[in-house]
Structure formats: C-alpha cells, structure tokens
Design a protein around this motif. Structure first.
Motif, short mmCIF file in Angstrom:
data_model
loop_
_atom_site.label_atom_id
_atom_site.label_comp_id
_atom_site.label_asym_id
_atom_site.label_seq_id
_atom_site.Cartn_x
_atom_site.Cartn_y
_atom_site.Cartn_z
N UNK A 10 0.83 -1.20 0.00
CA UNK A 10 0.00 0.00 0.00
C UNK A 10 0.86 1.26 0.00
N UNK A 11 0.23 2.34 -0.45
CA UNK A 11 0.84 3.67 -0.41
C UNK A 11 -0.08 4.56 0.41
N UNK A 12 0.46 5.16 1.46
CA UNK A 12 -0.30 6.04 2.34
C UNK A 12 0.21 7.47 2.16
N UNK A 13 -0.73 8.40 2.00
CA UNK A 13 -0.38 9.81 1.84
C UNK A 13 -1.25 10.62 2.80
N UNK A 14 -0.59 11.33 3.72
CA UNK A 14 -1.30 12.13 4.71
C UNK A 14 -1.52 13.54 4.19
N UNK A 15 -2.59 14.21 4.60
CA UNK A 15 -2.89 15.57 4.12
C UNK A 15 -1.82 16.56 4.55
N UNK A 16 -1.73 17.70 3.86
CA UNK A 16 -0.68 18.69 4.17
C UNK A 16 -0.96 19.46 5.45
N UNK A 17 -0.44 18.97 6.55
CA UNK A 17 -0.61 19.62 7.85
C UNK A 17 0.72 20.03 8.46
N UNK A 18 1.75 20.15 7.63
CA UNK A 18 3.06 20.51 8.14
C UNK A 18 3.90 19.29 8.46
N UNK A 19 5.03 19.53 9.09
CA UNK A 19 5.93 18.43 9.44
C UNK A 19 5.30 17.54 10.51
N UNK A 20 5.33 16.22 10.34
CA UNK A 20 4.74 15.32 11.35
C UNK A 20 5.57 15.31 12.63
N UNK A 21 4.92 14.94 13.71
CA UNK A 21 5.59 14.89 15.00
C UNK A 21 6.53 13.68 15.08
N UNK A 22 7.52 13.82 15.93
CA UNK A 22 8.49 12.74 16.10
C UNK A 22 7.83 11.48 16.65
N UNK A 23 6.82 11.65 17.52
CA UNK A 23 6.13 10.48 18.07
C UNK A 23 5.42 9.69 16.98
N UNK A 24 4.85 10.41 16.01
CA UNK A 24 4.17 9.73 14.91
C UNK A 24 5.16 8.95 14.05
N UNK A 25 6.29 9.56 13.76
CA UNK A 25 7.29 8.88 12.96
C UNK A 25 7.85 7.65 13.68
N UNK A 26 8.01 7.77 14.99
CA UNK A 26 8.51 6.63 15.76
C UNK A 26 7.49 5.49 15.75
N UNK A 27 6.21 5.83 15.86
CA UNK A 27 5.18 4.79 15.84
C UNK A 27 5.10 4.11 14.48
N UNK A 28 5.28 4.89 13.42
CA UNK A 28 5.28 4.30 12.08
C UNK A 28 6.47 3.37 11.91
N UNK A 29 7.63 3.81 12.37
CA UNK A 29 8.82 2.97 12.26
C UNK A 29 8.73 1.71 13.10
N UNK A 30 7.95 1.77 14.18
CA UNK A 30 7.80 0.60 15.05
C UNK A 30 6.77 -0.39 14.53
N UNK A 31 6.13 -0.07 13.40
CA UNK A 31 5.17 -1.00 12.82
C UNK A 31 3.75 -0.79 13.27
N UNK A 32 3.41 0.42 13.74
CA UNK A 32 2.05 0.70 14.18
C UNK A 32 1.05 0.67 13.04
N UNK A 33 -0.22 0.58 13.40
CA UNK A 33 -1.29 0.54 12.41
C UNK A 33 -1.39 1.90 11.72
N UNK A 34 -1.14 1.92 10.42
CA UNK A 34 -1.09 3.19 9.70
C UNK A 34 -2.46 3.84 9.56
#
Length: 234
Positions: A39-63
């Motif tokens: 899959x390809x996920x694209x989030x709306x333009x809300x600025x730079x994402x938070x570090x917590x979100x990036x960490x959760x994505x890298x840890x394999x969280x539910x996108x």
C-alpha cells in the motif's frame, strides 16, 4: 515439538516489508508519504509530522489509525499507471477504486526524493508494470526541422537561380540598347518588376541563416532529455 536441528527458512524478499517514509518539507504537497509492501499512504498537508508519529510508524504501528481518516490509501494491486514528472518533481499515481479511476499527485522538493520514491514504488508494483519508452522515434522528432531545412534550401536555390537569370537578362538588355539604332529595348516582365529589387547574393545569405537555424532546431529536438518517466500495467 520442533526438532532440535530444524532449520527455519525466511522466504521474505530483503527489504520487501520495510516501510519507506518521506516527510515534509521533503514532500511539498503532503505532510507524510509511507510506502509499504502492498500500500501507499499519503497524509494531508498539515506541516511536518511529530516525532512520536514517525517513531510509531517505524515501530510497525497501524497506519490507518496513526494517519487518520483523511489519509489517502492506495492499494498497489490497483495501480494502473505511474508517472514521474522530471520538471516538477512530482509523482502521479493512477489507480482503480470503487468509484472508478482516481489520480494522486505527490510533489517533492528535490529530484532525488522524487526519483527515489518512483523507483521504490515501481519495484513494489512488480513485473506486471513496464517502463514505457521515454525517447520518441527519431524520425518523428526530426521531421519538422528536416522539412523546414529542405524547404529553405529549395526556395533559396529557386529564388537565387531566378534572380541570377534576371541579372543576365538585364545585362543583355543593356547591351542590346547600346547596339540598337533607335535605343529601343525589350520591356521587363511582371516577375522582374516584382523581384527585381532583390539580389541573389542576399537571398543566399538569408537562406543560409534560415538553414542554420533549422539545423540548430534539429539538434535540440534530437538531444532534448526526457521530461517524464511512465510505468504502466501490462
């Protein structure tokens, strides 16, 4: 019970399950782009994402839960066409959904980021998608300049030859006027009146400039780099 000497084989392709992430400002049109195995996920333009979100994505969280309902999700099996615009550093994805065919455009800040995303996405689309020829047929590119060059050369040769004949006729007319007892000469033809002010030397000079311009046009057409790369489903 597993045998003590049993061997477990990992048949997963290296890097196939790894998530590829591009974030703002590397992505200009959206805040976040995530590419998974299917899959390809694209989030709306809300600025730079938070570090917590990036960490959760890298840890394999539910996108779906992490990105929310406003994120665009594209199933890679539904992708019909993938295009990389080299001029705008944008990636255009055409895919089939329940409503028909949709188009997603992602703009990157640099050509390197756009090329990397295009390459990774193309690789995960599999063998069912092929890169289209990005160079047009040489004859179709050269047809216009060559037609112009041939027309310029033909027109220059015809006009220069005509003017040369007119000059010879003028010289013969002057000689006849001197030898005629009453000074009478043959009148000029309408074409001589129309083109008599021209010089065949000037016509050749203008024709040479036009021929040179057509050759420059031909060179630019044949050496122009591609403006886009396109992958389509076969």
């Amino acid at each position: 019970m597993r045998a003590a000497n049993a061997i477990t084989l990992d048949t997963t392709l290296p890097g196939a399950s790894r998530r590829r992430v591009w974030v703002h400002p590397e992505v200009k049109s959206h805040s976040l782009v995530v590419l998974t195995f299917d899959r390809l996920y694209v989030a709306p333009p809300t600025g730079a994402p938070k570090a917590e979100l990036l960490a959760a994505i890298g840890a394999g969280g539910n996108l779906e839960e992490l990105l929310g309902p406003l994120a665009v999700v594209v199933e890679l099996v539904a992708v019909q066409n993938l295009k990389l615009d080299l001029l705008s550093n944008s990636l255009v994805v055409e895919y089939v959904n329940g409503l028909g065919t949709s188009r997603l455009t992602v703009v990157f800040a640099s050509p390197e980021a756009a090329d990397l995303c295009f390459t990774k996405l193309w690789r995960r689309l599999g063998d069912g998608h092929k890169l289209q020829p990005y160079q047009r047929d040489a004859w179709s590119l050269a047809r216009g300049p060559l037609v112009m060059l041939a027309g310029v050369l033909a027109a220059t040769a015809a006009l220069a030859l005509t003017l040369s004949v007119f000059e010879d006729m003028a010289s013969a007319r002057a000689a006849a006027r001197l030898s005629a007892p009453d000074g009478m000469t043959l009148p000029k033809s309408p074409l001589e009146h129309l083109l008599g002010w021209m010089s065949w030397r000037g016509v050749c000079a203008v024709g040479g400039i036009a021929a040179g311009a057509s050759q420059v046009w031909l060179y630019r057409k044949l050496t122009r780099p591609p403006v886009s790369l396109e992958v389509t489903r076969t």
